[in-house]
Design an enzyme around this catalytic site. Structure first.
Site, PDB file in Angstrom:
ATOM      1  CE  LYS A  68     -14.081   2.432  -2.723  1.00 17.40           C
ATOM      2  NZ  LYS A  68     -12.692   2.927  -2.689  1.00 17.40           N
ATOM      3  CG  ASP A 104      -9.746   2.281  -0.433  1.00 21.44           C
ATOM      4  OD1 ASP A 104      -9.366   1.260  -1.031  1.00 21.44           O
ATOM      5  OD2 ASP A 104     -10.877   2.784  -0.596  1.00 21.44           O
TER       6      ASP A 104
END
Ligand code: ATR
Length: 278
Positions: A68, A104
């Site tokens: 990420k 997220d």
């Protein structure tokens, strides 16, 4: 030829993203294919996999552990959430540019507010852990109107440093970073989120029962593990419990909507993936 999307991670075999996006595509009538790509353990594996997928005509990717941070670094432009999180979980390829998002935290907020029916406005929020999962949740929680946010971590210094770094981005929402051992006597929280990796090793962060306000929601970001040690501890303290399946499905829906301009209904997918919490 349908548009191509993928998730890149390592390992990737157990990712639910291909199933989730296939179900979204079927339900919305979108012509796309979605595959799983293993970026491998070697240095540069993610960059190579990304370049190959773009060259083959890919339109966008989800990115999961451990890539990420590299995903954000690969982007030409990034959303506030991605920049503050220091990480991206979705990329879109648009006219030669790579755009980055981190859904997220928004996925977590939507799961709590929409699926679990708990508006965050005015709530006291406790985030356990000071790694990437907490980093991604703080700004969206503040945007949702949390009254205050506390980060509590086993290693207190990391929580303090993260709170100092993130506080300037929160438009005045109070943010504190403390050690887990400082939670005793620190008051009660309406929402307690386990963003540590403890559940993956069958452990629970040491949270005192007094940290859960009456009727509090305890949320474990892991999914598919049933009642984790953290959720058991929270249930014993009287909290309502949820795992991270809804967060997973909601962040996927955000990415799908960003790529395709169509928002899928998450309820049938969530019902299919949910594992009973015992
Ligand atoms: P991620 O990026 O997925 O959040 P990470 O950066 O490795 O992962 O962070 C893991 C977090 O889980 C850390 O906050 C870690 O606490 P420390 O900073 O003290 O190491 C926390 N963690 C892991 N196992 C834990 C446990 N058994 N009890 C409490 N916290 C734990």
């Amino acid at each position: 030829m349908p548009d191509r999307y993928a998730v890149i991670g390592h390992p990737i075999a157990h990712s639910q993203s291909p199933l989730i996006h296939r179900l979204f595509a079927e339900a919305t009538g979108q012509a796309l294919v979605y595959e799983a790509i293993d970026g491998g353990a070697q240095e540069g594996g993610f960059a190579q996999a990304l370049a190959a997928f773009r060259a083959a005509g890919g339109r966008g990717v989800n990115v999961t552990l451990p890539f990420k941070l590299e995903a954000l670094a690969a982007a030409d432009v990034a959303s506030d959430d991605a920049r503050v999180a220091g990480a991206a979980n979705a990329l879109r390829f648009d006219r030669g540019r790579v755009e980055a998002q981190n859904f997220d935290g928004t996925g977590l907020v939507r799961d709590i507010e929409v699926n679990l029916g708990l508006p965050l406005k005015g709530r006291r929020v406790l985030l356990l852990g000071a790694g990437g999962a907490t980093r991604g949740a703080v700004l969206p929680m503040a945007r949702a109107g949390a009254a205050c946010i506390a980060i509590a971590n086993r290693t207190a210094d990391k929580a303090g440093a993260l709170a100092r770094e993130l506080a300037p981005h929160l438009a005045g929402v109070p943010l504190a970073g403390v050690g887990l051992d400082a939670l005793a006597g620190a008051g009660a929280f309406d929402v307690v989120i386990n963003a540590t990796s403890a559940s993956l090793t069958g452990a629970a962060p040491a949270v005192p029962p007094g940290a859960f306000a009456p009727g509090a929601l305890a949320y474990d970001m892991v999914y598919g593990k049933g009642l984790t040690p953290f959720l058991k501890l929270a249930q014993a303290a009287g909290a309502r419990v949820a795992d991270g399946t809804g967060m997973l499905v909601e962040q996927a829906a955000e990415a799908f909507a960003w790529w395709r301009g169509v928002r899928p209904d998450t309820r049938p997918v969530l019902a299919r993936l949910a594992v009973p919490l015992g």
